[in-house]
Write a protein that holds these residues in place. Structure first.
Motif, mmCIF file in Angstrom:
data_model
loop_
_atom_site.group_PDB
_atom_site.id
_atom_site.type_symbol
_atom_site.label_atom_id
_atom_site.label_comp_id
_atom_site.label_asym_id
_atom_site.label_seq_id
_atom_site.Cartn_x
_atom_site.Cartn_y
_atom_site.Cartn_z
ATOM 1 N N ARG A 8 0.831 -1.196 0.000
ATOM 2 C CA ARG A 8 0.000 0.000 0.000
ATOM 3 C C ARG A 8 0.862 1.240 0.000
ATOM 4 N NH1 ARG A 8 -3.217 1.707 3.322
ATOM 5 N NH2 ARG A 8 -5.014 2.323 2.095
ATOM 6 N N PHE A 9 0.397 2.241 -0.692
ATOM 7 C CA PHE A 9 1.107 3.514 -0.703
ATOM 8 C C PHE A 9 0.696 4.291 0.547
ATOM 9 C CE2 PHE A 9 -2.979 4.847 -1.732
ATOM 10 C CZ PHE A 9 -3.041 6.177 -1.417
ATOM 11 N N VAL A 10 1.411 5.383 0.823
ATOM 12 C CA VAL A 10 1.087 6.266 1.942
ATOM 13 C C VAL A 10 0.926 7.687 1.413
ATOM 14 C CG1 VAL A 10 1.885 7.125 4.174
ATOM 15 C CG2 VAL A 10 2.483 4.807 3.460
ATOM 16 N N THR A 42 3.795 10.293 -1.541
ATOM 17 C CA THR A 42 3.598 9.621 -2.829
ATOM 18 C C THR A 42 3.632 10.693 -3.915
ATOM 19 O OG1 THR A 42 2.332 7.773 -1.917
ATOM 20 C CG2 THR A 42 1.925 8.323 -4.230
ATOM 21 N N VAL A 43 4.427 10.441 -4.969
ATOM 22 C CA VAL A 43 4.557 11.431 -6.036
ATOM 23 C C VAL A 43 4.535 10.750 -7.404
ATOM 24 C CG1 VAL A 43 5.874 13.085 -4.671
ATOM 25 C CG2 VAL A 43 7.096 11.328 -5.954
ATOM 26 N N ALA A 44 4.084 11.511 -8.403
ATOM 27 C CA ALA A 44 4.187 11.067 -9.796
ATOM 28 C C ALA A 44 4.977 12.119 -10.554
ATOM 29 C CB ALA A 44 2.803 10.906 -10.410
ATOM 30 N N THR A 67 6.629 6.684 -2.234
ATOM 31 C CA THR A 67 6.116 5.862 -3.324
ATOM 32 C C THR A 67 6.154 6.691 -4.593
ATOM 33 O OG1 THR A 67 4.666 4.600 -1.880
ATOM 34 C CG2 THR A 67 4.074 4.647 -4.215
ATOM 35 N N PHE A 68 6.574 6.050 -5.695
ATOM 36 C CA PHE A 68 6.683 6.750 -6.976
ATOM 37 C C PHE A 68 5.740 6.133 -7.996
ATOM 38 C CE2 PHE A 68 8.704 7.094 -11.226
ATOM 39 C CZ PHE A 68 8.569 8.468 -11.373
ATOM 40 N N LEU A 69 4.907 6.984 -8.612
ATOM 41 C CA LEU A 69 4.040 6.539 -9.703
ATOM 42 C C LEU A 69 4.557 7.145 -10.999
ATOM 43 C CD1 LEU A 69 0.402 7.033 -8.301
ATOM 44 C CD2 LEU A 69 2.008 5.185 -7.839
ATOM 45 N N PRO A 70 5.026 6.318 -11.943
ATOM 46 C CA PRO A 70 5.488 6.848 -13.218
ATOM 47 C C PRO A 70 4.321 7.469 -13.987
ATOM 48 C CG PRO A 70 6.182 4.568 -12.914
ATOM 49 C CD PRO A 70 5.172 4.859 -11.857
ATOM 50 N N GLY A 71 4.553 8.626 -14.594
ATOM 51 C CA GLY A 71 3.486 9.288 -15.347
ATOM 52 C C GLY A 71 4.031 10.134 -16.479
ATOM 53 N N MET A 72 3.108 10.783 -17.171
ATOM 54 C CA MET A 72 3.459 11.656 -18.298
ATOM 55 C C MET A 72 2.257 12.570 -18.541
ATOM 56 S SD MET A 72 4.670 10.544 -22.121
ATOM 57 C CE MET A 72 3.191 9.664 -22.620
ATOM 58 N N GLY A 285 -0.211 -1.372 -16.801
ATOM 59 C CA GLY A 285 0.961 -1.203 -17.660
ATOM 60 C C GLY A 285 2.295 -1.301 -16.945
ATOM 61 N N THR A 286 2.361 -0.719 -15.760
ATOM 62 C CA THR A 286 3.590 -0.777 -14.977
ATOM 63 C C THR A 286 3.208 -0.620 -13.508
ATOM 64 O OG1 THR A 286 5.861 0.069 -14.816
ATOM 65 C CG2 THR A 286 4.157 1.700 -15.086
ATOM 66 N N ALA A 287 4.032 -1.169 -12.629
ATOM 67 C CA ALA A 287 3.689 -1.164 -11.199
ATOM 68 C C ALA A 287 4.199 0.102 -10.521
ATOM 69 C CB ALA A 287 4.301 -2.385 -10.526
ATOM 70 N N PRO A 288 3.508 0.555 -9.472
ATOM 71 C CA PRO A 288 4.052 1.655 -8.666
ATOM 72 C C PRO A 288 5.379 1.207 -8.053
ATOM 73 C CG PRO A 288 1.785 1.138 -8.014
ATOM 74 C CD PRO A 288 2.242 0.045 -8.932
ATOM 75 N N ARG A 289 6.265 2.160 -7.786
ATOM 76 C CA ARG A 289 7.539 1.829 -7.132
ATOM 77 C C ARG A 289 7.395 2.167 -5.660
ATOM 78 N NH1 ARG A 289 10.192 2.430 -12.207
ATOM 79 N NH2 ARG A 289 8.493 1.712 -13.538
ATOM 80 N N TYR A 290 7.238 1.104 -4.855
ATOM 81 C CA TYR A 290 7.098 1.298 -3.409
ATOM 82 C C TYR A 290 8.477 1.353 -2.757
ATOM 83 C CZ TYR A 290 2.233 0.051 -4.274
ATOM 84 O OH TYR A 290 0.965 0.018 -4.746
ATOM 85 N N PRO A 291 8.636 2.108 -1.662
ATOM 86 C CA PRO A 291 9.942 2.219 -1.019
ATOM 87 C C PRO A 291 10.356 0.908 -0.373
ATOM 88 C CG PRO A 291 8.302 3.384 0.294
ATOM 89 C CD PRO A 291 7.624 2.958 -0.983
#
Ligand code: AMP
Ligand code: FE
Ligand code: FE
Ligand code: ZN
Length: 291
Positions: A8-10, A42-44, A67-72, A285-291
């Motif tokens: 889970r993200f925070v 949590t950031v994108a 937590t990192f969410l890849p985005g565009m 498409g791709t997973a979140p990057r959890y710490p």
């Protein structure tokens, strides 16, 4: 915790941040550091039309426990309106999406050169001035031309450039290629991502896409709207919240941080935990990057 338990993200989460891979003024790692310093967990990273900042931002996020969410933020166009479509957690190797972003970025270069030629007729500005303000391989845009105008002492800051020389009414403006918003939403969705319309209700005559067109975007797979954004109008936000509730869409809130390029500060708007969870659950498409 069992290895199979979902991570889970925070919160708090800010899902719209720009680095110098497009028109932000800081490196991807510095953007994440700034976000952490403003209390975000949590950031994108959502640079315009490119994903090259993801690895650096993810590494910085991991080292800071975020937590990192890849985005565009994908450029699109509906009739004469510029429409920005945020894409999250899509597969960056998707060939259709890659081809489209390459086309947009390529066309942005020629377009920026044309704007600079137009300005150069009246002001002391050349293309090399813009190159000097643009990180290698960054998606070039009017903000880099604004920075070149500042460096030349022609304007004080980006805001003055956008209110004056870079405004279409001044006659130097040139458009760039961008897909229709329906295409943009489909490309992101087909790449396993979640498409969210960025700042959909900014002030200005006829700036909003008509409601029947929003319904077509929903049919095309639209995930939701960025509602809490400083440029959305109060009336527009009310309308969109109602529309989103009726269509069971995700609603986000974000800063649209551009470093020193805009007054927007990280965390000035945030997205609720519930909405981040829905966004993560919807993406393939791709997973979140959890710490
Ligand atoms: P472009 O996509 O090249 O037409 O440039 C649009 C970009 O300029 C947007 O992504 C914004 O981030 C930025 N922008 C628009 N208005 C302003 C402003 N007043 N000050 C700073 N940046 C702006
Ligand atoms: Fe921008
Ligand atoms: Fe935008
Ligand atoms: Zn943005």
């Amino acid at each position: 915790m069992a290895a199979s338990a979902p991570r889970r993200f925070v919160g708090p989460a800010d899902l719209h941040l720009h680095s110098n891979q497009s028109d932000g003024t800081e490196s991807p790692a510095e953007v994440v550091r700034q976000a952490a310093a403003h209390g975000l967990r949590t950031v994108a990273l959502t640079d315009h039309d490119r994903t090259t900042g993801w690895d650096e931002a993810a590494e910085a996020a991991a080292s800071l426990g975020l937590t990192f969410l890849p985005g565009m933020e994908l450029s699109a166009k509906h009739e004469w309106r510029s429409v920005h479509v945020l894409g999250y957690l899509f597969d960056p190797s998707d060939s259709a999406l890659r081809a489209e972003t390459e086309r947009i970025r390529g066309d942005r270069i020629g377009r920026a050169e044309r704007i600079v030629r137009n300005i150069g007729r009246d002001y002391d500005l050349v293309w090399e001035d813009v190159v000097a303000q643009t990180a290698p391989d960054a998606t070039v845009g009017r903000p880099h031309i604004a920075d070149a105008l500042v460096a030349r002492g022609i304007v004080r800051d980006r805001t003055e450039a956008f209110d004056g020389i870079l405004h279409p009414r001044e006659g130097y403006y040139e458009p760039h290629y961008a897909p229709d918003p329906l295409t943009a939403v489909r490309l992101i969705t087909d790449a396993g991502g979640v498409a969210i319309i960025a700042h959909p209700v900014t002030a200005g005559r006829d700036r909003m896409m008509p409601v029947p067109f929003l319904e077509r975007l929903v049919d095309a797979g639209l995930g939701g709207f960025e509602i809490d954004h400083r440029e959305n109008t109060a009336a527009g936000k009310r309308m969109l919240r109602d529309f989103a509730a009726r269509h069971d869409l995700i609603v986000t809130g974000s800063s649209d941080y551009h470093g020193a390029g805009k007054p927007n500060r990280p965390g000035e708007n945030t997205t609720s935990d519930e909405m981040v969870e829905r966004l993560i659950a919807r993406a393939t498409g791709t997973a979140p990057r959890y710490p």
